[in-house]
Design a protein around this motif. Sequence first.
Motif, PDB file in Angstrom:
ATOM      1  N   ALA A  88       0.857  -1.202   0.000  1.00  0.00           N
ATOM      2  CA  ALA A  88       0.000   0.000   0.000  1.00  0.00           C
ATOM      3  C   ALA A  88       0.888   1.246   0.000  1.00  0.00           C
ATOM      4  O   ALA A  88       0.725   2.144  -0.837  1.00  0.00           O
ATOM      5  CB  ALA A  88      -0.928   0.002   1.216  1.00  0.00           C
ATOM      6  N   LEU A  89       1.825   1.293   0.920  1.00  0.00           N
ATOM      7  CA  LEU A  89       2.744   2.433   0.987  1.00  0.00           C
ATOM      8  C   LEU A  89       3.566   2.555  -0.290  1.00  0.00           C
ATOM      9  O   LEU A  89       3.689   3.638  -0.870  1.00  0.00           O
ATOM     10  CB  LEU A  89       3.675   2.272   2.200  1.00  0.00           C
ATOM     11  N   ALA A  90       4.112   1.425  -0.732  1.00  0.00           N
ATOM     12  CA  ALA A  90       4.978   1.450  -1.917  1.00  0.00           C
ATOM     13  C   ALA A  90       4.212   1.962  -3.135  1.00  0.00           C
ATOM     14  O   ALA A  90       4.730   2.771  -3.916  1.00  0.00           O
ATOM     15  CB  ALA A  90       5.537   0.052  -2.187  1.00  0.00           C
ATOM     16  N   SER A  91       2.964   1.511  -3.307  1.00  0.00           N
ATOM     17  CA  SER A  91       2.229   1.896  -4.510  1.00  0.00           C
ATOM     18  C   SER A  91       1.751   3.349  -4.435  1.00  0.00           C
ATOM     19  O   SER A  91       1.800   4.065  -5.431  1.00  0.00           O
ATOM     20  CB  SER A  91       1.062   0.930  -4.758  1.00  0.00           C
ATOM     21  N   VAL A  92       1.308   3.787  -3.266  1.00  0.00           N
ATOM     22  CA  VAL A  92       0.869   5.188  -3.139  1.00  0.00           C
ATOM     23  C   VAL A  92       2.053   6.123  -3.371  1.00  0.00           C
ATOM     24  O   VAL A  92       1.946   7.121  -4.112  1.00  0.00           O
ATOM     25  CB  VAL A  92       0.222   5.452  -1.756  1.00  0.00           C
ATOM     26  N   ARG A  93       3.194   5.802  -2.783  1.00  0.00           N
ATOM     27  CA  ARG A  93       4.372   6.647  -2.962  1.00  0.00           C
ATOM     28  C   ARG A  93       4.779   6.673  -4.440  1.00  0.00           C
ATOM     29  O   ARG A  93       5.077   7.733  -4.998  1.00  0.00           O
ATOM     30  CB  ARG A  93       5.510   6.147  -2.084  1.00  0.00           C
ATOM     31  N   ALA A  98       5.203   9.521  -9.471  1.00  0.00           N
ATOM     32  CA  ALA A  98       5.015   9.488 -10.922  1.00  0.00           C
ATOM     33  C   ALA A  98       4.033  10.569 -11.392  1.00  0.00           C
ATOM     34  O   ALA A  98       3.706  10.646 -12.572  1.00  0.00           O
ATOM     35  CB  ALA A  98       4.534   8.107 -11.350  1.00  0.00           C
ATOM     36  N   GLY A  99       3.536  11.393 -10.451  1.00  0.00           N
ATOM     37  CA  GLY A  99       2.632  12.483 -10.840  1.00  0.00           C
ATOM     38  C   GLY A  99       1.191  12.057 -11.021  1.00  0.00           C
ATOM     39  O   GLY A  99       0.417  12.726 -11.716  1.00  0.00           O
TER      40      GLY A  99
END
Lengths: 436, 436
Positions: A88-93, A98-99
């Motif tokens: 979750a953290l990795a994908s949101v960050r 990536a804008g």
Amino acid sequence: MAEALRVGIAGLGTVGASVVRMLQNKASELTRQCGRQIAPVAVSARDRTRDRGIDLGNAQWFDDPVTLAQSSEIEVFVELIGGEDGVALASVRAALEAGRHVVTANKALLSKHGVQLAAIAEKRGVLLNYEAAVAGGIPVIKTMREALAGNHVNRVFGIMNGTCNYILTRMEADGLSFEDCLKDAQKLGYAEADPTFDIEGHDTAHKLSILTSLAFGCRISADDIYMEGISNITQADIRAASELGYRIKLLGVAQKTESGIEQRVHPTMVPVSSVIAQVHGVTNAVAVETDMLGELLLTGPGAGGDATASAVIGDVADIAKSRPGFQHGPVFGWPARELAPYKRARMRAHAGGYFIRLTVHDRTGVFAAIAKRMADNDISLESIVQHGDASEEAHKTVILVTHETMEASVRKAVDGITRDGHLTTKPQVIRIERAA
Amino acid sequence: MAEALRVGIAGLGTVGASVVRMLQNKASELTRQCGRQIAPVAVSARDRTRDRGIDLGNAQWFDDPVTLAQSSEIEVFVELIGGEDGVALASVRAALEAGRHVVTANKALLSKHGVQLAAIAEKRGVLLNYEAAVAGGIPVIKTMREALAGNHVNRVFGIMNGTCNYILTRMEADGLSFEDCLKDAQKLGYAEADPTFDIEGHDTAHKLSILTSLAFGCRISADDIYMEGISNITQADIRAASELGYRIKLLGVAQKTESGIEQRVHPTMVPVSSVIAQVHGVTNAVAVETDMLGELLLTGPGAGGDATASAVIGDVADIAKSRPGFQHGPVFGWPARELAPYKRARMRAHAGGYFIRLTVHDRTGVFAAIAKRMADNDISLESIVQHGDASEEAHKTVILVTHETMEASVRKAVDGITRDGHLTTKPQVIRIERAA
């Protein structure tokens, strides 16, 4: 008409499936309301083969949510995976860097990493919307972040955990024990097999920590929350509360005091005539008290697939209505880099009314000893009720309701009474909260 | 940082003065929250010399609000003049046509000309924000227009007039007559010298008409609202309601039915255990019932200078956060040119429960005759209460609560009972409304 807004959804549990279904079923209304189509063009979930009762249509499947988050196919990344770290953290960050705009329902993630993620979003000029993270379908984030601009918040508090409110409601309505109500809640799917996270206040604390930041412009600090759960609330407390004109609710409360910010989650006596006392069952409610408005109370469904999806879709629609070049307000109301360090008020300095229930030996002088301990600590009493205990003739119940006093004084007085040797069981102390 | 947002304010009564004061006092917070300054650069009011307790600083004075509205010195025109036509209409229209954003608290204006003004705003690509027009400081417009995107609204209802709610609250709490409570409300400044507009439901109707459009995507049609005021509510009604588990509130209700849209303002019985029944005094509350969310209830201050100013400032802040090129969603949720014609449901087709209070001659056969009239009209009864009237022994009071039935049936039954000649006074009929 503007081009469709391309949305990627990671996590297809109850909420994720409802979001996909609603975006499909309500496509024409949303297009008219937003001036452009909202297209769920990509999804990601753990198990590709599971039947979720939804038609994923032409949506592209990603096994890895991080890859989805970075894909140039999407403009908005909707995170419904859950969990405070990990994917979750990795994908949101990854999405923010990536804008991509991000919409999330993940209170644990925001409670732990919200300020850091907000800083990335603000730096990249993208939106991070999270209405569904607090109190499900109730628009409390939009209210605090947008509607209350310019208001000074004095206090924010609420019923933010449906499991606890269901249990407390059943205990009062049906005279059942905490344990029996918990079992029923588990049968009905309102409580997890391991209910600790809900009933000990952790879930409420996560949500409260986010509201605290919005209220006071400070960094999120869930670790600084004083927490007591509802597992030691008994029928004796419920009945005594009712007799004295109160009702017990698990509240999360954040307020500004002279010594800092108080954040606390605990069973609370609220006046039975207050609006929040009427909030029953799994319903949630959040009150915000400000200098300009007085008290505003928002009540509604705090969980459930469709109610949570409603908040997610509202967040996506806000992005759809915006256009390139648009800059929204800051993620937590104030720019992330300007959020003040969190300054914790000591719980011992908390000022408020207290409900104190004591079970005492039925012998001469006990009452006088209790009264003396209160007086010695400058605690003035609003009411005193004394009951004989029919089932146990050697015991009596003494219930004290104090006027506003300091937590330190109450602890000292109760410790003194305990040391005096008059109590037959552990004393019960429940804080009283003002509410309109 | 972006340039300051230049705001012109027309109308410097209680709300206007509060807006100016708050923009000054909270300048630094608002600048941080919006990313730019909000500058009250121009004002207009009738009397230049009056002391309003505010410092107008360098603000330019305009004698004519229309000239202010068109001035190139401002980007946002805040209309706080009031009135459904005249200079309020002229200035708002002039501002929109000149490409200025508009913020208004004027429910009468929007109720009558809202769709036409929305069409101009949408054509010119400017915002028309009006949070303060309905229920004061409660963010119901933002909630319905933004947060509930994609939701199908089934019903919207609420307590939207503080004067009426104050009177009904006092009648119940203190056992006073309508007339005595109205006098007190006038003394306290909660009611006008001529209270007709409030107590007969016109004020609620204006607000309801705006919510109806937001809820159902239809044109505003205040003239189609069925309206009954509270002036014929008596202590007998209040006491009977309480005995039967209800409380009387003046509600505005809009709901979709098979035959069209029902809009109605009338005294209403709500279950005393509902949250809205706990909304006392001048406080307002609006409930929105949707397919995805269930019932959402917003409660808070519905009037007052600072509370209304809070909503105005929230609206202005939303504009400050937007940037050139930004297009907001449509003014009434759906593009003005696509708002459906209003289709009125006939009040006789209203389905619901009814409270009927009859004062009858104390003679044999009366009760049977009443029961027969109900049965003949297929009305099934939930409860029947019969009281002797201690002060007037020849009279009895009969109170009937019906299950869901049609308004036409109730009217027919009550007309029949009246014709039967058993009544000693006019029958009282009060509709019952479901509420969570």
